[in-house]
Scaffold this active site. Structure first.
Site, mmCIF file in Angstrom:
data_model
loop_
_atom_site.group_PDB
_atom_site.id
_atom_site.type_symbol
_atom_site.label_atom_id
_atom_site.label_comp_id
_atom_site.label_asym_id
_atom_site.label_seq_id
_atom_site.Cartn_x
_atom_site.Cartn_y
_atom_site.Cartn_z
ATOM 1 N N ARG A 84 0.846 -1.187 0.000
ATOM 2 C CA ARG A 84 0.000 0.000 0.000
ATOM 3 C C ARG A 84 0.881 1.236 0.000
ATOM 4 O O ARG A 84 1.896 1.286 0.731
ATOM 5 C CB ARG A 84 -0.894 0.042 1.258
ATOM 6 C CG ARG A 84 -2.104 -0.861 1.197
ATOM 7 C CD ARG A 84 -3.086 -0.418 0.107
ATOM 8 N NE ARG A 84 -4.218 -1.320 -0.025
ATOM 9 C CZ ARG A 84 -4.288 -2.354 -0.853
ATOM 10 N NH1 ARG A 84 -3.263 -2.634 -1.646
ATOM 11 N NH2 ARG A 84 -5.367 -3.097 -0.918
ATOM 12 N N HIS B 231 -1.504 0.046 -9.747
ATOM 13 C CA HIS B 231 -2.113 -0.918 -8.824
ATOM 14 C C HIS B 231 -2.556 -2.184 -9.577
ATOM 15 O O HIS B 231 -3.738 -2.545 -9.592
ATOM 16 C CB HIS B 231 -3.304 -0.275 -8.083
ATOM 17 C CG HIS B 231 -3.631 -0.975 -6.794
ATOM 18 N ND1 HIS B 231 -4.084 -0.308 -5.685
ATOM 19 C CD2 HIS B 231 -3.584 -2.285 -6.434
ATOM 20 C CE1 HIS B 231 -4.314 -1.161 -4.700
ATOM 21 N NE2 HIS B 231 -4.011 -2.371 -5.148
ATOM 22 N N GLU C 90 -4.681 7.316 -5.110
ATOM 23 C CA GLU C 90 -4.751 6.580 -6.382
ATOM 24 C C GLU C 90 -5.924 7.094 -7.193
ATOM 25 O O GLU C 90 -7.046 7.129 -6.659
ATOM 26 C CB GLU C 90 -4.870 5.085 -6.104
ATOM 27 C CG GLU C 90 -3.591 4.547 -5.485
ATOM 28 C CD GLU C 90 -3.575 3.025 -5.310
ATOM 29 O OE1 GLU C 90 -4.577 2.369 -5.656
ATOM 30 O OE2 GLU C 90 -2.562 2.515 -4.830
HETATM 31 N N1 LIG Z 1 -0.914 -4.383 -5.148
HETATM 32 C C1 LIG Z 1 -1.907 -5.224 -5.103
HETATM 33 O O1 LIG Z 1 -2.686 -5.331 -6.035
HETATM 34 C C2 LIG Z 1 -2.054 -6.092 -3.930
HETATM 35 C C3 LIG Z 1 -1.680 -5.629 -2.714
HETATM 36 N N2 LIG Z 1 -1.821 -6.412 -1.627
HETATM 37 C C4 LIG Z 1 -1.373 -5.850 -0.352
HETATM 38 O O2 LIG Z 1 -0.430 -6.728 0.212
HETATM 39 C C5 LIG Z 1 -0.661 -6.837 1.593
HETATM 40 C C6 LIG Z 1 -0.263 -8.222 2.048
HETATM 41 O O3 LIG Z 1 -1.150 -9.169 1.520
HETATM 42 P P1 LIG Z 1 -1.148 -10.662 2.085
HETATM 43 O O4 LIG Z 1 0.235 -11.170 2.084
HETATM 44 O O5 LIG Z 1 -2.165 -11.385 1.336
HETATM 45 O O6 LIG Z 1 -1.629 -10.395 3.563
HETATM 46 P P2 LIG Z 1 -1.227 -11.241 4.839
HETATM 47 O O7 LIG Z 1 -2.144 -10.797 5.890
HETATM 48 O O8 LIG Z 1 -1.155 -12.670 4.503
HETATM 49 O O9 LIG Z 1 0.239 -10.733 5.183
HETATM 50 C C7 LIG Z 1 0.525 -9.511 5.771
HETATM 51 C C8 LIG Z 1 1.660 -9.736 6.733
HETATM 52 O O10 LIG Z 1 2.104 -8.488 7.211
HETATM 53 C C9 LIG Z 1 2.489 -8.685 8.554
HETATM 54 N N3 LIG Z 1 2.574 -7.431 9.267
HETATM 55 C C10 LIG Z 1 1.607 -6.772 9.947
HETATM 56 N N4 LIG Z 1 2.134 -5.662 10.500
HETATM 57 C C11 LIG Z 1 3.434 -5.622 10.168
HETATM 58 C C12 LIG Z 1 4.497 -4.719 10.444
HETATM 59 N N5 LIG Z 1 4.314 -3.638 11.190
HETATM 60 N N6 LIG Z 1 5.701 -5.011 9.924
HETATM 61 C C13 LIG Z 1 5.903 -6.097 9.188
HETATM 62 N N7 LIG Z 1 4.940 -7.004 8.909
HETATM 63 C C14 LIG Z 1 3.724 -6.753 9.377
HETATM 64 C C15 LIG Z 1 1.435 -9.612 9.105
HETATM 65 O O11 LIG Z 1 1.892 -10.268 10.258
HETATM 66 C C16 LIG Z 1 1.262 -10.560 7.957
HETATM 67 O O12 LIG Z 1 2.088 -11.693 8.083
HETATM 68 C C17 LIG Z 1 -2.161 -6.570 1.755
HETATM 69 O O13 LIG Z 1 -2.439 -5.986 2.989
HETATM 70 C C18 LIG Z 1 -2.480 -5.662 0.644
HETATM 71 O O14 LIG Z 1 -2.464 -4.368 1.154
HETATM 72 C C19 LIG Z 1 -2.329 -7.674 -1.684
HETATM 73 C C20 LIG Z 1 -2.730 -8.172 -2.878
HETATM 74 C C21 LIG Z 1 -2.640 -7.410 -4.106
HETATM 75 O O1 LIG Z 2 -6.110 -7.277 -2.813
HETATM 76 C C1 LIG Z 2 -5.544 -6.214 -2.580
HETATM 77 O O2 LIG Z 2 -5.200 -5.858 -1.457
HETATM 78 C C2 LIG Z 2 -5.264 -5.317 -3.678
HETATM 79 O O3 LIG Z 2 -4.604 -4.343 -3.475
HETATM 80 C C3 LIG Z 2 -5.856 -5.559 -4.987
HETATM 81 O O4 LIG Z 2 -6.560 -4.400 -5.316
HETATM 82 P P1 LIG Z 2 -7.618 -4.404 -6.488
HETATM 83 O O5 LIG Z 2 -8.675 -5.371 -6.135
HETATM 84 O O6 LIG Z 2 -6.905 -4.814 -7.724
HETATM 85 O O7 LIG Z 2 -8.132 -3.013 -6.550
#
Ligand SMILES: NC(=O)C1=CN([C@@H]2O[C@H](COP(=O)(O)OP(=O)(O)OC[C@H]3O[C@@H](n4cnc5c(N)ncnc54)[C@H](O)[C@@H]3O)[C@@H](O)[C@H]2O)C=CC1
Ligand SMILES: O=C(O)C(=O)COP(=O)(O)O
Length: 615
Positions: free
Chosen positions: A303, A351, A332
């Site tokens: 993010r 994104h 965004e």
């Molecule tokens: N760019 C995109 O399209 C996408 C972005 N994302 C972002 O990626 C992030 C992670 O997704 P997932 O791995 O599926 O979530 P997840 O919940 O599996 O992993 C997030 C990890 O971050 C850790 N965490 C929490 N606070 C923290 C801190 N202060 N320092 C370090 N680690 C910390 C948690 O313990 C957890 O293991 C989501 O929150 C989302 O914002 C996810 C999917 C797509």
């Molecule tokens: O799953 C997430 O956290 C994402 O950031 C994906 O975002 P989107 O659904 O592609 O707008």
């Protein structure tokens, strides 16, 4: 019959759904738990007030219940593009409206007629949306992982469930992270732009190699660990920082978990995979950039808000950060003239982390199933603002959930005027290890039972704790281990209300608290103790409690009054302290007696006090 005080029943193949006042978080009861007899199933069915899914409800192949309530399809607003598979699923269940690019005003106007809203990262579901929904909105589905665009506090206050689709886009996001990592290291985007503008700059775009370099994965969750795995395949050394990740999981993946400072000071590349929370907001700032190895490269597919973007520009300008590859931004889309986006050492994508065909189909189906499940009254496995109760626990607790609500409902009606309730104690007696006993569901239902009869609040599993706090209601819990059969999860539940007057003083126990206790017998909740009197009345209808002089003929007297006024008695039990002195009669009645009937009961000479309790 007081049908609104009883759970509603809706069909789902082999399950009873007890949908509490249309609440998205009702409980699914496997038939075997509740349908102990055809008679019981039929009596529950009398109370169907809302059938969400179908007109017909069938029980264990032998009982058919037909509801006369017309089925109205829920309205599901989809405010961003969603995969076709998910839309199809939603259309089979409700009226689906796909309205993209709504302004805030348009969304607020539209939401008042919607039962569910499905969003991706582009829709801001802030407090005003929940306010505008006026209680109609039952579930917000986030077709993806990050829920920072949804005001969870407001959702919780309004009793709106928020669910996400946490697994289907993991690989897509990890692959995009790796694409940015490799693309940045070799200047792919810049070189592409250069050649398209007619240049041939082989010396300018000399890159850096990945093999042997250290990658710090910040946030070792689903995406972070997949990035780590892939980076190891590229020959990188991978370390990770995640305060909540178990060391053994990291160890098994060949990744060393280190402190934040160690991670940023050691890494050649830093890849961000933590959620945006108050704790992670702008954790990458002037101070933390200054601790990084000069020439570090940063990838952000998490993010934008975890980085102070102005500080990143400064770090890029000073050369502390050699390059950044960013998929996400504080705003965004970012401003066209954003210094960060325009920086020559920055590669950007709009994104796109989750934007693969496969991931979008996956999240669409994942979220559609979660939203339909929630609208159907199922507890979602991906609930973000409600306790997740595993199905096996839920099925065991099901009858106790009904008992809990009914005890709350009864206890509060024993308070004079129903007012001034501030301190409630719940005692759960069980033969099981109290540490393994999650009471959130029961506590929520007791709260619901206490608050709803005395206020216009709507309470469900999502907002129970919040509503209790808001109303100044303190609920303390005690778990008492007893020597009984561990087959049942709970032996009894006692609800005590302290510092209040009772309209039925016999319900006040020796410690001065209104106190009632109940247990589940053959799957049916029973009231078993009132004050210090043992009784036994099935909590299927309403209850009349009478304290009388223990003498012959009392049951006949009261029974006669009820009979004459066409009130059907379903259960009767007498509890007494000492023979021929004081006794309590607990009478289960199907109908609500008229004031005249109640007056007549009061006129029976040996009745010293009585109360009618509506369930
Ligand atoms: N760019 C995109 O399209 C996408 C972005 N994302 C972002 O990626 C992030 C992670 O997704 P997932 O791995 O599926 O979530 P997840 O919940 O599996 O992993 C997030 C990890 O971050 C850790 N965490 C929490 N606070 C923290 C801190 N202060 N320092 C370090 N680690 C910390 C948690 O313990 C957890 O293991 C989501 O929150 C989302 O914002 C996810 C999917 C797509
Ligand atoms: O799953 C997430 O956290 C994402 O950031 C994906 O975002 P989107 O659904 O592609 O707008």
């Amino acid at each position: 019959m007081a049908s609104t005080s009883l759970p509603n029943l809706i069909n789902n193949n082999n399950s009873l759904h007890l949908s509490h006042f249309n609440c998205p978080l009702s409980i699914i009861f496997p038939i075997k738990q509740l349908s102990t007899s055809k008679k019981h199933a039929t009596s529950l069915a009398c109370n169907v007030t809302n059938v969400f899914k179908t007109h017909e409800t069938s029980f264990s192949n032998d009982v058919q219940v037909v509801s006369k309530v017309p089925f109205s399809k829920p309205t599901i607003l989809v405010s961003e593009k969603l995969g076709e598979g998910g839309l199809e699923l939603l259309r089979r269940y409700g009226n689906v409206e796909c309205l993209y690019d709504l302004t805030r005003e348009e969304l607020c106007k539209k939401i008042a007629s919607c039962d569910a809203l499905i969003v991706r990262s582009g829709t801001k579901v802030m407090r005003e949306v929940f306010e505008a929904a006026q209680g109609k909105l039952k579930v917000v589905g986030r077709a993806g992982v990050g829920i920072d665009n949804v005001d969870l506090h407001a959702a919780t206050e309004y009793g709106c469930l928020v669910v996400n689709a946490p697994t289907a886009n993991t690989i897509a996001a990890a692959e995009h992270g790796i694409a940015l990592l490799a693309g940045m290291a070799r200047n792919v985007a810049q070189a592409d732009a250069s050649i398209k503008s007619g240049k041939w700059q082989r010396n300018k775009y000399v890159g850096v190699s990945l093999v042997g370099k250290t990658l710090a994965v910040m946030g070792f969750g689903k995406v972070g660990s997949e990035v780590a795995r892939r980076a190891k395949g590229l020959g990188m050394q991978v370390i990770a920082h995640d305060p909540y990740a178990p060391a053994d999981r990291a160890h098994a993946a060949g990744v060393e978990l280190v402190s934040f400072d160690q991670a940023i000071a050691t890494a050649d590349f830093i890849s961000l995979h933590m959620p945006l929370t108050p704790a992670t907001k702008k954790v990458f700032n002037d101070e933390t950039f200054s601790k990084m190895k000069k020439g570090v490269r940063i990838i952000n597919v998490a993010r934008g808000g975890v980085i102070d973007e102005d500080a990143l520009v400064r770090a890029l300008d000073s050369g502390v950060v050699a390059q950044a590859a960013l998929d996400v931004f504080c705003e965004e889309p970012p401003a066209k003239d954003s210094k960060l986006v325009q920086h020559e050492n920055v590669t950007v994508t709009p994104h796109l982390g989750a934007s693969t065909k496969e991931a979008q189909e996956g999240v669409a189906v994942e979220i559609a199933e979660a939203v339909v499940g929630a609208l159907n009254g199922e507890l979602s496995a991906t609930a973000v603002n409600a306790p997740m109760v595993p199905p096996e626990v839920l099925s065991e607790l099901a009858p106790y959930v009904i008992l809990a609500e009914k005890l709350g409902r009864l206890a509060v009606q024993l308070v004079t005027g129903g007012s001034g309730v501030q301190s409630v104690k719940v005692v759960y007696k069980s033969a099981r290890n109290p540490d393994n006993f999650d009471t959130r569901l029961l506590r929520a239902m007791i709260t619901k039972g206490i608050i709803e009869p005395i206020s216009d609040s709507f309470v469900n599993l999502v907002n129970a704790d919040f509503t209790a706090k808001q109303k100044g209601l303190r609920i303390s819990e005690e778990r008492v281990t007893i020597d009984a059969s561990p087959d049942a999860p709970i032996d009894s539940i006692q609800v005590q209300i302290s510092n209040v007057q009772s309209n039925f003083p016999s319900a006040v126990s020796d410690n001065g608290n209104i106190s009632i206790e109940g247990r589940v017998k053959y799957g049916i909740p029973h009231l078993t103790v009132v004050g210090s009197f043992g009784v036994d009345v099935s909590l299927e209808g309403n209850v009349i409690l009478c304290r009388q002089v223990d003498q012959p003929g009392m049951i006949g007297h009261v029974g006669k009054v009820l009979g004459e006024h066409n009130v059907n008695v379903s259960f009767m039990s007498v509890g007494r302290e000492v023979k021929r002195t004081k006794a309590i009669m607990a009478i289960g009645v199907d109908e609500e007696p008229s004031p005249e009937t109640l007056k007549k009961i009061g006129e029976v000479p040996a009745i010293e006090e009585f109360v009618f309790l509506k369930l």
